[in-house]
Design a protein around this motif. Structure first.
Motif, PDB file in Angstrom:
ATOM      1  N   ASP A 470      57.629 -65.943  73.913  1.00  0.00           N
ATOM      2  CA  ASP A 470      56.428 -66.176  74.735  1.00  0.00           C
ATOM      3  C   ASP A 470      55.369 -66.998  73.998  1.00  0.00           C
ATOM      4  OD1 ASP A 470      56.108 -63.973  73.080  1.00  0.00           O
ATOM      5  OD2 ASP A 470      55.324 -62.638  74.627  1.00  0.00           O
ATOM      6  N   GLY A 471      55.314 -66.890  72.673  1.00  0.00           N
ATOM      7  CA  GLY A 471      54.372 -67.725  71.927  1.00  0.00           C
ATOM      8  C   GLY A 471      54.766 -69.193  72.015  1.00  0.00           C
ATOM      9  N   PHE A 495      61.359 -64.703  76.473  1.00  0.00           N
ATOM     10  CA  PHE A 495      61.309 -63.367  75.888  1.00  0.00           C
ATOM     11  C   PHE A 495      59.856 -62.910  75.796  1.00  0.00           C
ATOM     12  CE2 PHE A 495      65.052 -65.368  73.497  1.00  0.00           C
ATOM     13  CZ  PHE A 495      65.978 -64.967  74.447  1.00  0.00           C
ATOM     14  N   ASN A 497      57.537 -60.455  74.680  1.00  0.00           N
ATOM     15  CA  ASN A 497      57.241 -59.271  73.858  1.00  0.00           C
ATOM     16  C   ASN A 497      55.757 -59.195  73.517  1.00  0.00           C
ATOM     17  OD1 ASN A 497      57.071 -61.298  71.988  1.00  0.00           O
ATOM     18  ND2 ASN A 497      58.664 -60.526  70.616  1.00  0.00           N
ATOM     19  N   GLN A 499      53.775 -61.028  71.793  1.00  0.00           N
ATOM     20  CA  GLN A 499      53.351 -61.263  70.405  1.00  0.00           C
ATOM     21  C   GLN A 499      54.086 -62.464  69.814  1.00  0.00           C
ATOM     22  OE1 GLN A 499      54.666 -57.577  68.623  1.00  0.00           O
ATOM     23  NE2 GLN A 499      56.818 -57.988  69.043  1.00  0.00           N
ATOM     24  N   TRP A 500      53.464 -63.018  68.799  1.00  0.00           N
ATOM     25  CA  TRP A 500      54.161 -63.999  67.963  1.00  0.00           C
ATOM     26  C   TRP A 500      54.993 -63.164  66.983  1.00  0.00           C
ATOM     27  CZ3 TRP A 500      53.725 -69.248  68.741  1.00  0.00           C
ATOM     28  CH2 TRP A 500      52.582 -69.759  69.366  1.00  0.00           C
ATOM     29  N   GLY A 501      56.111 -62.688  67.482  1.00  0.00           N
ATOM     30  CA  GLY A 501      56.839 -61.636  66.788  1.00  0.00           C
ATOM     31  C   GLY A 501      57.308 -61.998  65.389  1.00  0.00           C
TER      32      GLY A 501
HETATM   33 MG   LIG Z   1      56.972 -63.346  71.316  1.00  0.00          MG
END
Ligand SMILES: [Mg+2]
Ligand SMILES: Cc1ncc(C[n+]2csc(CCOP(=O)(O)OP(=O)(O)O)c2C)c(N)n1
Length: 595
Positions: A470-471, A495, A497, A499-501
């Motif tokens: 998503d980032g 995806f 989630n 966050q910048w996972g």
């Molecule tokens: Mg993400």
């Protein structure tokens, strides 16, 4: 006058009077160009105007970075040039990230950069910047049209060099040089084969392979780019050697083949790692053995210390650059593999004696890895377990396994840079080359979506799927505009989630969960896709993953792009750069708490 609606692909022959714009466009036709990506600009409008008459489609993008990425995806899937063009100054500086990415993906992209006019260069007029230094380190060749009479010559050279050196080239054209009267001949394309390489080196390599007790083949990007899959398969069968793919080149060997072991590197296959660790001879076919791709993973330092390494690469400068080698061969993967097959066929091979035993080891490692993946439905570190317990969304690994199961035949999949995209490496298997379009060593977020758009234009009949976090989506989603307008039907697996996972994982592992700049506040992504005029589907159950993917792929046939918004937990897989991070040390009192 000819009919403006009827394109004419016949290139003018012999020395002929024309304008430089005509010489430029005729040179594109001579090089086989049918598609050019970019954003319109006055700098090259005189040439753009006649694209339709030459049978060249201009694909207007939302951002010049998207245009280069599309040209990159187009080139990687077709094996032909990708081409992009933009307005002098800001249009050209917007290209930079895309060109750097294409450089490290070894993509033959021709980056056409109209420049401020030659008569005002240096005066600081409008949209002026020196355009050659900017690209000097991320192109294989820079052609500057220093006189309009050389338009065809230099244009053609940029195309020839992009394929010769397998990388982006720049064609820089002062904008006033499109106008005028010249007399010139349109050059024929120059295509130079490298062949199999040095005979003595091939003999030496064959000798090492014939004596090997546990040979392993490492198939790299050169196998894909050199159309060498059939030869790689034949060579592997001759030696009955396990085949590992180099990092992010999962499409370099058919996954349905019994000798396939999967990829090395970050989130790669433990089977491949454990088998290559046992090798006494490694044949690196079409690989530069990039340093990131052979780093230890899962606690396995698998690169064998004592194995003899035979490295085959089309670029002589790559031989022995990163790993010590026993034999270096500068050649095309296909010809070199064929030359080795010729030398090994009918010869006594030491590895024939222990074939059954090696086969047992191969099967056992493959089965063990599949079993481990089947059971590995979620991440098991303390952070991941705690955070996912609070969520009703899908575990990323479960979703990725489901996508693997539902993946249509002959699909092309591009992957972005991020934690879930990285984890997907274990679940991406292909039977055909030119199918995996990962952001390669440049590693820029925002790569996958525009790249798959370009790939789809090159191969409209193949299912086209982008995996994007998503980032990274925030960086690249503007190209939904292009999909809608140009009727490019692709599937975005997004995806979500929140966050910048991948970077958050570093905060978890190294910075005591001091989160900074990693949380996202997402809109309704599926709804946003619909606002763009595309399709959007929100998926929050594993059982819905397959049907949603199938629906989205079906939409492609109507030129409709679909965003599948996958609702996943915040759990995180292994970090990217464990190799390059360390626990913080603080000397100043005011920062002592930051440890
Ligand atoms: Mg993400
Ligand atoms: C252009 C660019 N900016 C920053 C980075 C650093 N970076 C690497 S991974 C990552 C996080 C990606 O987040 P997301 O796309 O949401 O995927 P996730 O990790 O959450 O799966 C960032 C910011 C990068 N690689 N490229």
């Amino acid at each position: 006058m000819t009919d403006m609606k009827q394109p004419n692909r016949a290139v003018v022959q012999g020395r002929t009077r024309m304008t430089p714009s005509e010489a430029f466009v005729e040179s594109l036709v001579a090089q086989g160009v049918t598609d050019v990506f970019g954003i319109v600009g006055s700098a090259y409008m005189d040439a753009l105007d006649i694209f339709p008459g030459a049978g060249i489609r201009f694909i207007p993008t939302a951002h010049e970075q998207g245009a280069v990425h599309m040209a990159d995806g187009y080139a990687r899937v077709s094996g032909r040039h990708g081409v992009c063009i933009g307005q002098n100054g800001p249009g050209i500086t917007n290209f930079v990230t895309g060109v750097a990415a294409a450089y490290w993906a070894h993509s033959p992209v021709v980056v056409i950069t109209p420049e401020t006019g030659s008569l005002t260069m240096g005066l600081g007029g409008f949209q002026e910047t020196e355009q050659l230094p900017i690209f000097s380190k991320i192109t294989k060749y820079q052609g500057h049209v220093n006189n309009p009479k050389r338009m065809a010559e230099i244009t053609s050279r940029c195309f020839d060099r992009a394929l010769l050196e397998m990388g982006p080239t720049q064609l820089n054209i002062p904008r006033d040089y499109f106008y005028g009267d010249i007399e010139c001949e349109i050059p024929q394309p120059i295509r130079v084969g490298r062949g199999a390489g040095d005979e003595a080196a091939l003999d030496e390599a064959a000798k090492l392979l014939a004596a090997a007790k546990f040979p392993v083949i490492l198939s790299g990007g050169g196998v894909v780019m050199g159309d060498a899959t059939a030869e790689a398969v034949k060579l592997a069968e001759l030696l009955h050697a396990p085949v590992a793919s180099s990092y992010l080149h999962n499409d370099s060997f058919p996954a349905s083949h019994p000798l396939w072991c999967g990829p090395l590197g970050y989130q790669g296959s433990k089977a491949a790692m454990k088998l290559i660790a046992q090798a006494d001879v490694i044949l690196a076919l079409g690989s530069r053995l990039g340093p990131f791709g052979t780093l230890a993973q899962y606690g396995l330092d698998y690169w064998p210390k004592n194995a003899k390494i035979i490295q085959i690469d089309a670029d002589a400068k790559m031989l022995g650059l990163v790993k010590p080698i026993s034999v270096g061969i500068c050649g095309d993967a296909r010809s070199a593999a064929a030359a080795l097959i010729e030398r090994l066929q009918g010869r006594a091979l030491a590895c024939q004696q222990n074939k059954a035993e090696r086969d047992t080891r191969l099967k056992a490692e493959r089965a063990a890895w599949e079993k481990e993946l089947d059971g590995w439905t979620h991440e098991t570190d303390a952070y991941s377990v705690e955070i996912s317990a609070r969520s009703s969304f899908m575990h990323p690994r479960q979703m990725l396994r489901e996508l693997e199961r539902a993946m249509p035949r002959n699909a092309m999949v591009s992957t972005d840079i991020g934690n879930i995209c990285s984890v997907s490496n274990s679940y991406l298997r292909f039977d055909a080359p030119r199918s995996m379009l990962a952001a390669m060593s440049f590693g820029n977020c925002g790569y996958a979506f525009p790249v798959i758009c370009g790939a789809k234009i090159a191969a409209p009949d193949r299912p086209a799927i982008a995996y994007v976090g998503d980032g990274a989506w925030g960086i690249s989603l503007n190209e939904l505009l292009t999909c809608k307008r140009e009727k490019i039907g692709v599937t975005v697996v997004l995806f979500n989630n929140g966050q910048w996972g991948a970077e958050k994982k570093n905060h978890v592992d190294f910075y005591s969960q001091r989160y900074l700049g990693v949380e996202l506040d997402n809109p309704d992504w599926a709804g946003l896709a619909r606002a763009f005029g595309c399709d959007g589907i929100r998926v929050d159950k594993v059982a819905d993953v397959g049907p949603a993917l199938q629906q989205a792929v079906k939409n492609q046939a109507d030129g409709r792009t679909t965003v599948l918004e996958m609702m996943v937990t915040k759990e995180l897989g292994d970090p990217f750069r464990r190799d390059a991070l360390s626990k913080p040390v603080r000397h100043l009192d005011k920062y002592k708490a930051y440890v």
